[in-house]
Design a protein around this motif. Sequence first.
Motif, PDB file in Angstrom:
ATOM      1  N   GLU A  22       0.830  -1.206   0.000  1.00 26.72           N
ATOM      2  CA  GLU A  22       0.000   0.000   0.000  1.00 26.72           C
ATOM      3  C   GLU A  22       0.865   1.258   0.000  1.00 26.72           C
ATOM      4  O   GLU A  22       0.549   2.237  -0.687  1.00 26.72           O
ATOM      5  CB  GLU A  22      -0.938   0.007   1.205  1.00 26.72           C
ATOM      6  CG  GLU A  22      -2.021  -1.045   1.114  1.00 26.72           C
ATOM      7  CD  GLU A  22      -2.811  -1.166   2.405  1.00 26.72           C
ATOM      8  OE1 GLU A  22      -4.023  -1.367   2.306  1.00 26.72           O
ATOM      9  OE2 GLU A  22      -2.222  -1.058   3.501  1.00 26.72           O
ATOM     10  N   LEU A  23       1.960   1.224   0.753  1.00 27.25           N
ATOM     11  CA  LEU A  23       2.883   2.358   0.775  1.00 27.25           C
ATOM     12  C   LEU A  23       3.461   2.590  -0.614  1.00 27.25           C
ATOM     13  O   LEU A  23       3.479   3.718  -1.106  1.00 27.25           O
ATOM     14  CB  LEU A  23       4.010   2.110   1.784  1.00 27.25           C
ATOM     15  CG  LEU A  23       5.125   3.158   1.801  1.00 27.25           C
ATOM     16  CD1 LEU A  23       4.588   4.532   2.185  1.00 27.25           C
ATOM     17  CD2 LEU A  23       6.237   2.724   2.740  1.00 27.25           C
ATOM     18  N   LYS A  24       3.905   1.547  -1.268  1.00 25.15           N
ATOM     19  CA  LYS A  24       4.461   1.679  -2.615  1.00 25.15           C
ATOM     20  C   LYS A  24       3.421   2.229  -3.588  1.00 25.15           C
ATOM     21  O   LYS A  24       3.722   3.109  -4.401  1.00 25.15           O
ATOM     22  CB  LYS A  24       5.002   0.341  -3.107  1.00 25.15           C
ATOM     23  CG  LYS A  24       6.254  -0.091  -2.371  1.00 25.15           C
ATOM     24  CD  LYS A  24       6.913  -1.376  -2.815  1.00 25.15           C
ATOM     25  CE  LYS A  24       6.162  -2.366  -3.585  1.00 25.15           C
ATOM     26  NZ  LYS A  24       6.816  -3.644  -3.816  1.00 25.15           N
TER      27      LYS A  24
ATOM     28  N   VAL B 278       8.010  14.260   1.039  1.00 21.41           N
ATOM     29  CA  VAL B 278       8.787  14.978   2.043  1.00 21.41           C
ATOM     30  C   VAL B 278       8.802  14.129   3.304  1.00 21.41           C
ATOM     31  O   VAL B 278       7.748  13.709   3.786  1.00 21.41           O
ATOM     32  CB  VAL B 278       8.165  16.363   2.345  1.00 21.41           C
ATOM     33  CG1 VAL B 278       8.964  17.089   3.417  1.00 21.41           C
ATOM     34  CG2 VAL B 278       8.066  17.189   1.072  1.00 21.41           C
ATOM     35  N   SER B 279      10.008  13.888   3.838  1.00 21.41           N
ATOM     36  CA  SER B 279      10.109  12.988   4.981  1.00 21.41           C
ATOM     37  C   SER B 279      11.401  13.227   5.743  1.00 21.41           C
ATOM     38  O   SER B 279      12.375  13.745   5.200  1.00 21.41           O
ATOM     39  CB  SER B 279      10.087  11.538   4.484  1.00 21.41           C
ATOM     40  OG  SER B 279      10.305  10.632   5.540  1.00 21.41           O
ATOM     41  N   ALA B 280      11.388  12.809   6.985  1.00 18.56           N
ATOM     42  CA  ALA B 280      12.646  12.675   7.711  1.00 18.56           C
ATOM     43  C   ALA B 280      13.400  11.506   7.074  1.00 18.56           C
ATOM     44  O   ALA B 280      12.849  10.781   6.244  1.00 18.56           O
ATOM     45  CB  ALA B 280      12.371  12.407   9.190  1.00 18.56           C
ATOM     46  N   ASP B 281      14.623  11.364   7.460  1.00 16.81           N
ATOM     47  CA  ASP B 281      15.495  10.350   6.864  1.00 16.81           C
ATOM     48  C   ASP B 281      15.102   8.954   7.373  1.00 16.81           C
ATOM     49  O   ASP B 281      15.700   8.428   8.299  1.00 16.81           O
ATOM     50  CB  ASP B 281      16.941  10.681   7.230  1.00 16.81           C
ATOM     51  CG  ASP B 281      17.940   9.939   6.388  1.00 16.81           C
ATOM     52  OD1 ASP B 281      17.668   9.705   5.210  1.00 16.81           O
ATOM     53  OD2 ASP B 281      19.009   9.593   6.923  1.00 16.81           O
ATOM     54  N   THR B 282      14.046   8.381   6.752  1.00 16.23           N
ATOM     55  CA  THR B 282      13.532   7.075   7.162  1.00 16.23           C
ATOM     56  C   THR B 282      13.314   6.192   5.937  1.00 16.23           C
ATOM     57  O   THR B 282      13.423   6.651   4.801  1.00 16.23           O
ATOM     58  CB  THR B 282      12.195   7.217   7.914  1.00 16.23           C
ATOM     59  OG1 THR B 282      11.240   7.806   7.031  1.00 16.23           O
ATOM     60  CG2 THR B 282      12.341   8.060   9.166  1.00 16.23           C
ATOM     61  N   GLY B 283      12.958   4.961   6.166  1.00 11.96           N
ATOM     62  CA  GLY B 283      12.777   3.986   5.096  1.00 11.96           C
ATOM     63  C   GLY B 283      11.910   4.409   3.932  1.00 11.96           C
ATOM     64  O   GLY B 283      12.291   4.210   2.768  1.00 11.96           O
ATOM     65  N   PRO B 284      10.741   4.998   4.161  1.00 10.77           N
ATOM     66  CA  PRO B 284       9.887   5.365   3.031  1.00 10.77           C
ATOM     67  C   PRO B 284      10.531   6.313   2.021  1.00 10.77           C
ATOM     68  O   PRO B 284      10.219   6.268   0.841  1.00 10.77           O
ATOM     69  CB  PRO B 284       8.662   6.000   3.692  1.00 10.77           C
ATOM     70  CG  PRO B 284       8.583   5.307   5.020  1.00 10.77           C
ATOM     71  CD  PRO B 284      10.026   5.141   5.442  1.00 10.77           C
ATOM     72  N   ILE B 285      11.470   7.145   2.460  1.00 10.85           N
ATOM     73  CA  ILE B 285      12.093   8.066   1.504  1.00 10.85           C
ATOM     74  C   ILE B 285      12.929   7.301   0.480  1.00 10.85           C
ATOM     75  O   ILE B 285      13.027   7.683  -0.684  1.00 10.85           O
ATOM     76  CB  ILE B 285      12.899   9.174   2.205  1.00 10.85           C
ATOM     77  CG1 ILE B 285      13.045  10.366   1.259  1.00 10.85           C
ATOM     78  CG2 ILE B 285      14.256   8.691   2.673  1.00 10.85           C
ATOM     79  CD1 ILE B 285      13.380  11.664   1.927  1.00 10.85           C
TER      80      ILE B 285
ATOM     81  N   LEU C 120      11.253   4.491  -6.610  1.00  9.26           N
ATOM     82  CA  LEU C 120      10.105   4.566  -7.521  1.00  9.26           C
ATOM     83  C   LEU C 120      10.171   5.789  -8.443  1.00  9.26           C
ATOM     84  O   LEU C 120       9.273   6.007  -9.247  1.00  9.26           O
ATOM     85  CB  LEU C 120       8.803   4.584  -6.714  1.00  9.26           C
ATOM     86  CG  LEU C 120       8.509   3.316  -5.929  1.00  9.26           C
ATOM     87  CD1 LEU C 120       7.317   3.527  -5.004  1.00  9.26           C
ATOM     88  CD2 LEU C 120       8.260   2.152  -6.875  1.00  9.26           C
ATOM     89  N   GLY C 121      11.238   6.577  -8.312  1.00 12.55           N
ATOM     90  CA  GLY C 121      11.409   7.740  -9.176  1.00 12.55           C
ATOM     91  C   GLY C 121      10.661   8.980  -8.722  1.00 12.55           C
ATOM     92  O   GLY C 121      10.509   9.927  -9.480  1.00 12.55           O
TER      93      GLY C 121
END
Length: 98
Positions: free
Chosen positions: A4-6, A16-23, A29-30
Motif C-alpha cells: 500500500e505504501l508503494k 517529504v520525509s525525515a530520513d527514514t525507510g519510506p524516503i 520509484l522515481g
Amino acid sequence: SIEELKATLKCMDLFVSADTGPIYIAEALGVATIDIVGPVDEKEQPPQGERNLVVLPPHRKRPEMFVMNARMYDKKKVVVLAHSTKVSDVFAACQKLL
C-alpha cells in the motif's frame, strides 16, 4: 502494508520525509524527495540526484549522529538539531523541485 505504501508513493509528485525507510522507497520509484536530515550525517545515505534535495538545520556546524556510530552522541544537541529545521526551509526546497 508495504504494498500500500508503494502504491501510494507511486501517485506522488513529491515525498517529504525525515530520513527514514519510506524516503528510499520513494526514490527507488522515481518520486522526487525532500529529505529532512536533522542531526545525522547527510553524506552517509540520503537519496541523491536532480530530483532529491536534503534540508539541513540552519547553522548546523557538523552532524551529531552517524549511522555506523549511533550510540555516542550528545542527546541535547540531537534534540535541538532535530527540532530546528524550519517549515519555510522545507517549503523552499519543495518549490525548487516542483
